[in-house]
Design a protein around this motif. Structure first.
Motif, mmCIF file in Angstrom:
data_model
loop_
_atom_site.group_PDB
_atom_site.id
_atom_site.type_symbol
_atom_site.label_atom_id
_atom_site.label_comp_id
_atom_site.label_asym_id
_atom_site.label_seq_id
_atom_site.Cartn_x
_atom_site.Cartn_y
_atom_site.Cartn_z
ATOM 1 N N GLU A 135 110.167 48.112 25.316
ATOM 2 C CA GLU A 135 109.915 46.944 26.179
ATOM 3 C C GLU A 135 108.427 46.780 26.500
ATOM 4 O OE1 GLU A 135 113.993 46.974 28.897
ATOM 5 O OE2 GLU A 135 112.057 47.534 29.792
ATOM 6 N N SER A 136 107.835 47.857 26.954
ATOM 7 C CA SER A 136 106.454 47.759 27.423
ATOM 8 C C SER A 136 105.487 47.483 26.278
ATOM 9 C CB SER A 136 106.043 49.040 28.141
ATOM 10 O OG SER A 136 106.846 49.204 29.284
ATOM 11 N N ILE A 137 105.713 48.117 25.143
ATOM 12 C CA ILE A 137 104.820 47.882 24.010
ATOM 13 C C ILE A 137 104.911 46.425 23.577
ATOM 14 C CG2 ILE A 137 104.469 48.391 21.559
ATOM 15 C CD1 ILE A 137 105.061 51.327 22.244
ATOM 16 N N ASN A 138 106.125 45.893 23.535
ATOM 17 C CA ASN A 138 106.277 44.473 23.172
ATOM 18 C C ASN A 138 105.576 43.569 24.176
ATOM 19 O OD1 ASN A 138 107.658 44.921 20.828
ATOM 20 N ND2 ASN A 138 109.684 44.836 21.810
ATOM 21 N N GLN A 139 105.757 43.891 25.432
ATOM 22 C CA GLN A 139 105.153 43.100 26.492
ATOM 23 C C GLN A 139 103.622 43.091 26.366
ATOM 24 O OE1 GLN A 139 105.587 45.046 30.250
ATOM 25 N NE2 GLN A 139 105.623 43.154 31.422
ATOM 26 N N TYR A 140 103.051 44.263 26.197
ATOM 27 C CA TYR A 140 101.592 44.359 26.120
ATOM 28 C C TYR A 140 101.062 43.789 24.805
ATOM 29 C CZ TYR A 140 100.774 47.044 30.349
ATOM 30 O OH TYR A 140 100.652 47.435 31.663
ATOM 31 N N ARG A 141 101.853 43.923 23.754
ATOM 32 C CA ARG A 141 101.405 43.367 22.481
ATOM 33 C C ARG A 141 101.317 41.845 22.583
ATOM 34 N NH1 ARG A 141 103.540 45.904 17.614
ATOM 35 N NH2 ARG A 141 105.476 45.830 18.803
ATOM 36 N N ARG A 142 102.281 41.276 23.328
ATOM 37 C CA ARG A 142 102.262 39.821 23.505
ATOM 38 C C ARG A 142 100.993 39.401 24.265
ATOM 39 N NH1 ARG A 142 106.639 39.057 26.583
ATOM 40 N NH2 ARG A 142 105.433 38.219 28.316
ATOM 41 N N VAL A 143 100.688 40.123 25.348
ATOM 42 C CA VAL A 143 99.469 39.808 26.100
ATOM 43 C C VAL A 143 98.243 39.985 25.209
ATOM 44 C CG1 VAL A 143 98.021 40.484 28.062
ATOM 45 C CG2 VAL A 143 100.507 40.466 28.287
ATOM 46 N N ASP A 189 95.118 32.830 32.363
ATOM 47 C CA ASP A 189 96.296 32.439 33.123
ATOM 48 C C ASP A 189 97.610 32.860 32.478
ATOM 49 O OD1 ASP A 189 97.167 31.419 35.463
ATOM 50 O OD2 ASP A 189 97.486 29.394 34.688
ATOM 51 N N PHE A 190 97.664 34.113 32.054
ATOM 52 C CA PHE A 190 98.923 34.620 31.508
ATOM 53 C C PHE A 190 99.915 34.840 32.633
ATOM 54 C CE2 PHE A 190 96.119 36.930 28.274
ATOM 55 C CZ PHE A 190 96.009 35.781 27.531
ATOM 56 N N ASP A 191 101.177 35.002 32.260
ATOM 57 C CA ASP A 191 102.175 35.352 33.270
ATOM 58 C C ASP A 191 101.958 36.787 33.751
ATOM 59 O OD1 ASP A 191 102.740 36.032 30.689
ATOM 60 O OD2 ASP A 191 104.913 36.041 30.964
ATOM 61 N N ILE A 192 101.277 37.579 32.941
ATOM 62 C CA ILE A 192 100.979 38.955 33.327
ATOM 63 C C ILE A 192 99.480 39.076 33.559
ATOM 64 C CG2 ILE A 192 100.945 41.341 32.541
ATOM 65 C CD1 ILE A 192 103.295 40.601 30.706
ATOM 66 N N SER A 193 99.085 39.590 34.711
ATOM 67 C CA SER A 193 97.654 39.710 34.978
ATOM 68 C C SER A 193 97.161 41.127 34.755
ATOM 69 C CB SER A 193 97.349 39.281 36.410
ATOM 70 O OG SER A 193 95.996 39.576 36.690
ATOM 71 N N LEU A 194 96.199 41.263 33.865
ATOM 72 C CA LEU A 194 95.663 42.593 33.581
ATOM 73 C C LEU A 194 94.751 43.090 34.695
ATOM 74 C CD1 LEU A 194 94.795 42.203 29.801
ATOM 75 C CD2 LEU A 194 96.696 43.459 30.794
ATOM 76 N N SER A 195 94.274 42.159 35.525
ATOM 77 C CA SER A 195 93.294 42.546 36.531
ATOM 78 C C SER A 195 93.943 42.912 37.856
ATOM 79 C CB SER A 195 92.323 41.396 36.759
ATOM 80 O OG SER A 195 93.035 40.279 37.272
ATOM 81 N N LYS A 196 95.252 42.766 37.918
ATOM 82 C CA LYS A 196 95.925 43.017 39.195
ATOM 83 C C LYS A 196 96.781 44.273 39.099
ATOM 84 C CE LYS A 196 95.203 38.842 41.381
ATOM 85 N NZ LYS A 196 94.794 37.945 40.276
ATOM 86 N N PRO A 197 97.155 44.833 40.253
ATOM 87 C CA PRO A 197 97.851 46.118 40.222
ATOM 88 C C PRO A 197 99.323 46.045 39.824
ATOM 89 C CG PRO A 197 97.524 45.394 42.470
ATOM 90 C CD PRO A 197 96.843 44.391 41.600
ATOM 91 N N PHE A 198 99.848 44.837 39.569
ATOM 92 C CA PHE A 198 101.297 44.717 39.342
ATOM 93 C C PHE A 198 101.784 45.514 38.141
ATOM 94 C CE2 PHE A 198 100.008 40.357 40.885
ATOM 95 C CZ PHE A 198 100.091 40.728 42.210
ATOM 96 N N LEU A 199 100.985 45.489 37.067
ATOM 97 C CA LEU A 199 101.440 46.162 35.853
ATOM 98 C C LEU A 199 101.570 47.659 36.064
ATOM 99 C CD1 LEU A 199 99.611 44.271 33.005
ATOM 100 C CD2 LEU A 199 102.069 44.589 33.289
ATOM 101 N N ARG A 200 100.615 48.195 36.824
ATOM 102 C CA ARG A 200 100.663 49.626 37.080
ATOM 103 C C ARG A 200 101.860 49.956 37.968
ATOM 104 N NH1 ARG A 200 98.642 54.033 34.472
ATOM 105 N NH2 ARG A 200 99.719 55.636 35.615
ATOM 106 N N GLU A 224 104.594 48.308 38.005
ATOM 107 C CA GLU A 224 105.769 48.186 37.149
ATOM 108 C C GLU A 224 105.967 49.468 36.343
ATOM 109 O OE1 GLU A 224 106.187 44.261 35.256
ATOM 110 O OE2 GLU A 224 106.551 45.415 33.435
ATOM 111 N N MET A 225 104.845 50.000 35.849
ATOM 112 C CA MET A 225 104.907 51.246 35.098
ATOM 113 C C MET A 225 105.493 52.356 35.972
ATOM 114 S SD MET A 225 103.188 52.997 32.281
ATOM 115 C CE MET A 225 101.471 52.563 32.122
ATOM 116 N N GLU A 226 105.036 52.409 37.221
ATOM 117 C CA GLU A 226 105.528 53.404 38.164
ATOM 118 C C GLU A 226 107.039 53.247 38.370
ATOM 119 O OE1 GLU A 226 104.160 55.958 39.592
ATOM 120 O OE2 GLU A 226 105.931 56.381 40.827
ATOM 121 N N LEU A 227 107.490 52.000 38.527
ATOM 122 C CA LEU A 227 108.919 51.753 38.723
ATOM 123 C C LEU A 227 109.720 52.176 37.500
ATOM 124 C CD1 LEU A 227 108.916 48.285 40.538
ATOM 125 C CD2 LEU A 227 109.356 50.559 41.502
#
Length: 647
Positions: free
Chosen positions: A614-622, A580-591, A593-596
């Motif tokens: 930004e992104s490395i910090n974000q993913y490192r946190r997850v 239940d993270f704020d960021i879901s690895l199983s959903k398409p949102f992260l991709r 976001e990357m596109e944006l």
DNA sequence: GCAAGGTC
């Protein structure tokens, strides 16, 4: 002055050389079996003027990035170190001869012109070419040709209107490449290291994470649970039939259906009490069924899986043996080439004789590739069965694009019966046009209606109250999956089929034959690859978008492959979801976001450095959170992979 | 052994 031109692939190099040289060209082999160097003269006009040209190419990306050798081990330094480990760019062994060729040719040239595809990846490949050329000539001047097809006039005009390489697009792509590498390797090593110790079936698996493969798996799991957790709902409806002139007309209820029986009964009785029905409106208007759009790669894959029973990768492999050219060319000449065929030759001839109509324009334009269409006639005997069927589809689609829409007359009849409104809809096909060649579509699903007059009243032949149950959605077909990936920006048209293959190789999903089976049949039919049994958790259950009436469930044809997750696939997705993270690895949102973010880099709103940080910090946190809550992931694996009755 | 993206 000597100029070096470099394309992204051999076919473009050859085509461009052909146009620029006007036919007078010398061909030289290189050390690479796929790459040829063409030399000729060409007048670029303006600043460059008359030049001696060498035209050559690469084959896709020339370089790749990797971690330095200290990071080869999967457990030490620990995987989280990959988020900031040093990265080196190197040239793969089988590309070294291409890079050497570029350096050698650059030595004799003053200007380098990049002829890669005009998309973001093409811009990055362009920069790789520049870097390789500068190894041989550090002061070579760089220009870029901007072209979207290899039609002669277009290529000549691109050669005379050179632009500069777009560094922003290059940066956007290199950002994507770096993030995919760091995130993919870190999570893959972590998952594999920490779940293998569970032993048993998990012991020898590679558990990979990728920004495309995981959302793709997520789609399959999501649909699985929507089917699994589906709760049928009973509904009631009113069916109104009337016979006239030997035709049976089915009027449909404006309310369609109600989920309350008593209410339906009351309404139904009011209808019966009224005895007669009154026609409130009769409307006739011309209508048309649109011919198909020019064929994109994604559409080709969908059609191949849906109509031709191939998988997307097969289709791509076959389609790549033909080539793709653009509408800038003379389409009528291409139609003419199809006239010898027994099956559609006559139709093609009718287009040549005047029925030709310019294709519609779709909304997708990648500026890099024209739509797919046949460039020459291939007799049935020269193609094998799969090639033949795919070629037939491409040709029929192309001819359909070049003909007129089908024309018909639509009739709408509205009727009042008691308090309720009903309506019937019919179509008379007046001109079949493209339907004659595009055999994959029909327009006979709506009947021709008998004559009704506004204001007339009559006693309906039959009025019934019916009941039914909603049915679950179907499992995803490959066409569905490709459509979902496309809509969510997962992968590119060239890679979607690979991601689907990847999650099968990883044993995250399996395919099964859907021949009208129930979910239970599906489980029993495939214990070998362990499709999930007894899942719980996600899914929308009652209601929701996936719901369908039982009356329309006849679409389950036999022999279609559908995707179901394995126990492992479910365990991974549910495991991450339950954290239940704020960021879901199983959903398409992260991709997405990357596109944006890539787009923002291209538009100058941010930079490669900022996005990387930004992104490395974000993913490192997850990643850190995932480590802390590893027990949740492990528990999900125990629950789904091991707690099975048959194991 | 591990990603995603090109292409052959």
């Amino acid at each position: 002055m000597r100029v070096l031109c470099v394309a992204e692939k051999p076919s473009i190099s050859k085509a461009v050389a052909g146009h620029l040289s006007g036919g007078s060209v010398q061909t030289h082999n290189t050390r690479n079996q796929y790459i040829k160097n063409y030399s000729f003269d060409f007048d670029f006009g303006q600043s460059l003027g008359q030049c001696a040209v060498t035209m050559t190419c690469v084959a896709g990306h020339l370089t790749h990035i990797e971690f330095t050798s200290e990071y080869k081990n999967w457990s030490y330094p620990p995987p989280d170190s990959l988020f900031n480990a040093p990265i080196v760019t190197s040239i793969h062994d089988d590309k070294k001869s291409m890079a050497k060729n570029l350096a050698d040719q650059a030595k004799h040239a003053r200007v380098l012109i990049i002829w890669t595809d005009c998309d973001r990846e093409g811009e990055h490949i362009g920069q790789e070419i520049v870097d390789a050329a500068r190894k041989g000539n550090s002061s070579i001047q760089v220009k870029r040709a901007r072209f979207s097809n290899v039609e002669r006039a277009h290529v000549l005009s691109a050669a005379r209107r050179l632009v500069n390489l777009d560094e922003k697009q290059v940066d956007a792509v290199s950002t994507r490449i770096e993030l995919d590498l760091r995130i993919g390797y870190a999570f893959t090593r972590f998952m594999t290291n920490s779940l293998r110790p569970l032993g048993g079936a998990m012991e020898n698996l590679t558990l990979s994470y990728g920004s495309c493969q995981f959302p793709t798996l997520g789609f399959v799991v999501d649909r699985y649970f929507r089917v699994k957790n589906f709760v049928p709902e009973q509904f009631w409806s009113i069916k109104l039939l009337h016979n006239r002139d030997g035709k049976k007309v089915n009027f449909s209820w404006a309310r369609s259906r109600l989920f309350d029986r008593m209410t339906t009964i009351i309404i139904y009785e009011r209808c019966l009490a009224a005895k007669t029905a009154k026609i409130t409106n009769v409307q006739e208007k011309p209508t048309r069924k649109f011919k198909p759009l020019p064929l994109t790669t994604v559409e080709l894959q969908k059609a191949a899986t849906r109509l031709l029973r191939m998988n997307g990768q097969q289709a791509m492999t076959i389609a790549e043996e033909t080539d793709r050219f653009d509408k800038g060319m003379n389409l009528k000449a291409l139609v003419q080439k199809q006239t010898p065929d027994q099956r559609w030759g006559q139709f093609a001839q009718s287009l040549v004789n005047g029925a030709f109509s310019q294709p519609r324009e779709g909304r997708h334009d990648d500026k890099a590739h024209p739509p797919i269409h046949p460039i020459t006639y291939a007799a049935p005997s020269v193609l094998n069965s799969d090639e033949g069927r795919l070629y037939e589809y491409v040709v029929r689609r192309f001819l359909a694009c070049c003909s007129e829409d089908a024309i018909g007359m639509a009739t709408n009849i509205d009727l009042q019966y008691g308090s309720e409104a009903f309506s019937a809809h019919g179509v008379i096909v007046l001109e079949r046009n493209y339907l004659d060649v595009f055999v994959y579509e029909k327009w006979d699903n709506t009947a021709e209606l008998p004559k009704f007059t506004r204001g007339e009243t009559f006693q309906p032949t039959e009025a019934l109250m019916t009941e039914g149950k909603t049915t679950p959605p179907d499992y995803l077909t490959e066409a569905d999956l490709i459509a979902l990936m496309d809509a969510n920006g997962i992968g590119t048209d060239a890679t979607m089929a690979e991601h689907i293959q990847k999650i099968q190789d990883r044993e995250y999903v399996a395919t099964i034959d859907r021949g009208g089976q129930t979910a239970e049949d599906v489980d029993d039919a495939h214990t070998e690859a362990q499709p999930t049994r007894g899942g719980r958790g996600r899914g929308r259950g009652r209601g929701g978008r996936g719901r369908r009436d039982s009356g329309t469930s006849g679409g389950r044809r036999g022999g279609i492959r559908v995707f179901v997750p394995t126990q492992l696939g479910v365990a991974l997705i549910l495991g991450y979801d339950r954290m239940d993270f704020d960021i879901s690895l199983s959903k398409p949102f992260l991709r997405k976001e990357m596109e944006l973010k890539m787009r923002a880099i291209c538009e100058g709103q941010t930079t490669r450095e900022v996005v990387l940080r930004e992104s490395i910090n974000q993913y490192r946190r997850v990643f850190m959170q995932t480590q802390e809550r590893l027990d949740v992931l492990r528990a999900a694996c125990r629950e789904f992979v091991f707690a099975q009755p048959h194991r």
